[in-house]
Design an enzyme around this catalytic site. Structure first.
Site, mmCIF file in Angstrom:
data_model
loop_
_atom_site.group_PDB
_atom_site.id
_atom_site.type_symbol
_atom_site.label_atom_id
_atom_site.label_comp_id
_atom_site.label_asym_id
_atom_site.label_seq_id
_atom_site.Cartn_x
_atom_site.Cartn_y
_atom_site.Cartn_z
ATOM 1 C CB SER A 80 28.643 22.285 -16.949
ATOM 2 O OG SER A 80 28.021 23.552 -17.079
ATOM 3 C CE1 TYR A 140 23.813 20.083 -18.045
ATOM 4 C CE2 TYR A 140 24.493 22.056 -16.869
ATOM 5 C CZ TYR A 140 24.633 21.193 -17.934
ATOM 6 O OH TYR A 140 25.604 21.418 -18.887
HETATM 7 N N1 LIG Z 1 26.162 23.167 -24.823
HETATM 8 C C1 LIG Z 1 26.524 23.777 -23.700
HETATM 9 O O1 LIG Z 1 26.329 24.993 -23.530
HETATM 10 C C2 LIG Z 1 27.211 22.972 -22.611
HETATM 11 C C3 LIG Z 1 27.923 23.683 -21.622
HETATM 12 C C4 LIG Z 1 28.568 22.963 -20.625
HETATM 13 C C5 LIG Z 1 28.501 21.577 -20.619
HETATM 14 N N2 LIG Z 1 27.799 20.927 -21.593
HETATM 15 C C6 LIG Z 1 27.774 19.452 -21.548
HETATM 16 O O2 LIG Z 1 28.289 18.951 -22.757
HETATM 17 C C7 LIG Z 1 27.802 17.610 -22.959
HETATM 18 C C8 LIG Z 1 27.363 17.445 -24.396
HETATM 19 O O3 LIG Z 1 26.236 18.256 -24.654
HETATM 20 P P1 LIG Z 1 26.071 19.095 -26.008
HETATM 21 O O4 LIG Z 1 26.376 20.496 -25.683
HETATM 22 O O5 LIG Z 1 26.821 18.438 -27.102
HETATM 23 O O6 LIG Z 1 24.481 18.985 -26.219
HETATM 24 P P2 LIG Z 1 23.595 18.121 -27.248
HETATM 25 O O7 LIG Z 1 22.221 18.157 -26.705
HETATM 26 O O8 LIG Z 1 23.815 18.590 -28.636
HETATM 27 O O9 LIG Z 1 24.227 16.658 -27.162
HETATM 28 C C9 LIG Z 1 23.928 15.775 -26.112
HETATM 29 C C10 LIG Z 1 23.827 14.376 -26.702
HETATM 30 O O10 LIG Z 1 23.585 13.443 -25.626
HETATM 31 C C11 LIG Z 1 22.580 12.536 -26.042
HETATM 32 N N3 LIG Z 1 21.932 11.960 -24.862
HETATM 33 C C12 LIG Z 1 21.106 12.599 -23.985
HETATM 34 N N4 LIG Z 1 20.661 11.742 -23.060
HETATM 35 C C13 LIG Z 1 21.242 10.545 -23.327
HETATM 36 C C14 LIG Z 1 21.181 9.276 -22.715
HETATM 37 N N5 LIG Z 1 20.380 9.036 -21.652
HETATM 38 N N6 LIG Z 1 21.916 8.266 -23.242
HETATM 39 C C15 LIG Z 1 22.686 8.466 -24.333
HETATM 40 N N7 LIG Z 1 22.766 9.644 -24.974
HETATM 41 C C16 LIG Z 1 22.060 10.683 -24.463
HETATM 42 C C17 LIG Z 1 21.649 13.391 -26.900
HETATM 43 O O11 LIG Z 1 20.809 12.600 -27.758
HETATM 44 C C18 LIG Z 1 22.638 14.244 -27.665
HETATM 45 O O12 LIG Z 1 23.076 13.608 -28.843
HETATM 46 C C19 LIG Z 1 26.710 17.418 -21.907
HETATM 47 O O13 LIG Z 1 27.217 16.652 -20.837
HETATM 48 C C20 LIG Z 1 26.411 18.825 -21.447
HETATM 49 O O14 LIG Z 1 25.920 18.870 -20.138
HETATM 50 C C21 LIG Z 1 27.154 21.594 -22.577
#
Ligand SMILES: NC(=O)c1ccc[n+]([C@@H]2O[C@H](COP(=O)([O-])OP(=O)(O)OC[C@H]3O[C@@H](n4cnc5c(N)ncnc54)[C@H](O)[C@@H]3O)[C@@H](O)[C@H]2O)c1
Length: 296
Positions: free
Chosen positions: A155, A180
């Site tokens: 991130s 985080y």
């Molecule tokens: N969306 C943003 O702004 C952003 C920015 C930077 C990094 N990220 C990173 O991107 C990655 C994906 O997130 P996203 O944006 O798709 O969000 P999201 O919440 O849509 O997807 C995250 C997924 O992870 C699953 N999950 C959570 N805890 C879990 C666990 N213990 N075991 C298995 N599955 C689990 C959730 O059910 C969900 O389907 C994450 O690592 C997040 O930190 C997101």
């Protein structure tokens, strides 16, 4: 170009929706079969809902529409035993594992009454969950060596200096947000270590750092309020948009999951076969605009 993942089997965590689903669909389009796992249960400290079984099943349907196979398994990245079972089931059906996308993550910005242990909840998933994912996959990947690639989702919180509790002013407030950011920062060092130690076997490990991305994680009051501390009460997506755009050098408020999937596809494919240990922002120019952190 097509077929960049031909003959590959990709293990993707957090595949029920968002970026994880985008990785599954794009990699399938390029020829991979997919082992898709997700927790499919809510997490108490995290105010927005996690994926459910219908979401994960929809990812499987979308992969199959691309003409590829998908084994979808409910598994929690905090549980190595569940990850081992998911992988065993997937590999038995789809064949040799080549690719890992350690993507599952939470951002537990509890509204109103943050708890100190929210820090641990974030770390258990965002750091330990990634390490568990890699740990269970490596024995499989050692069998394919140079065709293997591990991609970790970081991130911009890993790169900007003022995101943890020990720095002022803080970009992300509260123990969950600090957990985080601390996890994502620690993953950079972890990627470096794993890249070094797995390189003799030909296995590559790289980390990507998305900025705000249009998923459930972003579309939650926690993030909206961090970006709009000037507003009282509920903050809308339209309130959030200009502040998020100001976070970036390029004129855009956020990424779409498919944007991140393109970068991850490259790192998963043999097109990046000479790259390991890299730490790559996909951040709309956030880091060039705020090298010392937002507002600095
Ligand atoms: N969306 C943003 O702004 C952003 C920015 C930077 C990094 N990220 C990173 O991107 C990655 C994906 O997130 P996203 O944006 O798709 O969000 P999201 O919440 O849509 O997807 C995250 C997924 O992870 C699953 N999950 C959570 N805890 C879990 C666990 N213990 N075991 C298995 N599955 C689990 C959730 O059910 C969900 O389907 C994450 O690592 C997040 O930190 C997101």
């Amino acid at each position: 170009m097509s077929g960049r993942m031909a003959g590959k089997v990709s293990f993707i965590t957090g595949a029920g929706r968002g970026q994880g689903r985008a990785h599954a669909v794009l990699q399938a389009r390029e020829g991979a079969d997919i082992i898709a796992v997700d927790i499919c249960e809510n997490i108490d400290s995290t105010p927005y809902p996690m994926s459910n079984w219908d979401d994960l099943n929809e990812t499987k349907n979308l992969v199959e529409k691309e003409g590829r196979r998908c084994v979808a398994v409910k598994a929690d990245v905090r549980r190595r035993d569940e990850l081992v079972s998911a992988l065993d089931e997937g590999v038995a059906e789809l064949g040799q594992l080549t690719t890992v996308v350690a993507n599952a993550g939470i951002l537990p910005l509890a509204m109103g009454d943050p708890q100190p242990m929210d820090f641990h909840d974030a770390v258990d998933i965002d750091l330990i969950g990634v390490m568990n994912t890699v740990a269970v996959a490596v024995p499989h990947l050692l069998q394919v060596g140079p065709r293997a690639s591990i991609i970790i989702t970081g991130s911009t919180a890993a790169l900007i200096p003022n995101t943890t509790s020990s720095t002022e002013p803080r970009m992300i407030m509260g123990p969950g947000g600090a957990g985080y950011a601390w996890s994502k920062k620690t993953l950079v060092g972890y990627t470096h270590e794993m890249a070094l130690h797995l390189a003799p076997s030909g296995i590559r490990v790289n980390i990507v750092h998305p900025t705000n991305c249009n998923t459930h994680l972003m579309n939650a009051q926690g993030i909206y309020q961090v970006f709009r501390p000037d507003l009282e009460g509920a903050v809308t997506k339209e309130d959030f948009r200009p502040a998020s755009e100001a976070y970036h050098a390029l004129p855009a408020p956020w990424l779409e999951p498919e944007d991140v999937a393109e970068l991850v596809l490259f790192l998963a494919s043999d097109g990046s076969k000479h790259m390991t240990g890299t730490s790559t922002p996909i951040d709309l120019g956030c880091m060039v605009k705020w090298p010392a952190g937002p507002g600095q």
